[in-house]
Design a protein around this motif. Structure first.
Motif, PDB file in Angstrom:
ATOM      1  N   PRO A  41       0.883  -1.374   0.099  1.00 23.11           N
ATOM      2  CA  PRO A  41       0.051  -0.186   0.128  1.00 23.11           C
ATOM      3  C   PRO A  41       0.793   1.318   0.258  1.00 23.11           C
ATOM      4  O   PRO A  41       0.318   2.194  -0.520  1.00 23.11           O
ATOM      5  CB  PRO A  41      -0.719  -0.173   1.274  1.00 23.11           C
ATOM      6  N   ALA A  42       2.134   1.185   0.623  1.00 23.07           N
ATOM      7  CA  ALA A  42       2.916   2.296   0.726  1.00 23.07           C
ATOM      8  C   ALA A  42       4.459   1.886   0.734  1.00 23.07           C
ATOM      9  O   ALA A  42       4.471   0.836   1.104  1.00 23.07           O
ATOM     10  CB  ALA A  42       2.642   3.019   1.935  1.00 23.07           C
ATOM     11  N   ASN A  43       5.259   2.772   0.509  1.00 25.51           N
ATOM     12  CA  ASN A  43       6.697   2.677   0.628  1.00 25.51           C
ATOM     13  C   ASN A  43       7.077   1.510  -0.424  1.00 25.51           C
ATOM     14  O   ASN A  43       6.606   1.507  -1.492  1.00 25.51           O
ATOM     15  CB  ASN A  43       7.118   2.108   1.947  1.00 25.51           C
ATOM     16  N   LEU A  44       8.167   0.701  -0.201  1.00 25.53           N
ATOM     17  CA  LEU A  44       8.667  -0.144  -1.163  1.00 25.53           C
ATOM     18  C   LEU A  44       8.840  -1.464  -0.604  1.00 25.53           C
ATOM     19  O   LEU A  44       8.781  -2.067   0.430  1.00 25.53           O
ATOM     20  CB  LEU A  44      10.386   0.428  -1.364  1.00 25.53           C
ATOM     21  N   ALA A  45       8.820  -2.553  -1.747  1.00 20.85           N
ATOM     22  CA  ALA A  45       9.073  -4.017  -1.352  1.00 20.85           C
ATOM     23  C   ALA A  45       9.984  -4.617  -2.484  1.00 20.85           C
ATOM     24  O   ALA A  45       9.878  -4.069  -3.652  1.00 20.85           O
ATOM     25  CB  ALA A  45       7.573  -4.672  -1.271  1.00 20.85           C
TER      26      ALA A  45
END
Length: 105
Positions: A41-45
């Motif tokens: 949903p947000a940030n990085l993976a």
């Protein structure tokens, strides 16, 4: 032309951390990663590979197969992971990954 998906399926969730999808010891002859997707949903993976897991959720210390910012990402084509290498989801916040793969015989 339709792409055949792998006979093995795994999914994982990582909450600001690292979660194993395929162990290096499980990958004895190599695998073909047929499909892979990340949702965050947000940030990085990151979907990482290598002989050892990433040391933390930043995911930038081991090779990345797939990287996703907010939203998601899909592997565009099959990838061969050499024998002895694992697959991990490393996520900066709550992230999800699903893969299908075929062991090489």
């Amino acid at each position: 032309m339709a792409q055949t998906i792998g006979s093995k399926f795994k999914s994982a969730r990582a909450d600001s951390g690292v979660t194993q999808l395929v162990a290096p010891s499980e990958n004895t002859n190599g695998i073909t990663l047929c499909t892979a997707g990340i949702t965050i949903p947000a940030n990085l993976a990151w979907l990482n590979t290598g002989p050892v897991a990433p040391p933390n959720h930043f995911g930038m210390t081991t090779p990345a197969i797939l990287v996703s910012g907010a939203g998601g990402a899909t592997l565009p084509y099959p990838v061969v992971i050499p024998a002895g290498q694992g697959v991990w989801l490393s996520s900066y916040s709550t992230g999800f990954a699903s893969i299908t793969y075929e062991p090489i015989v």
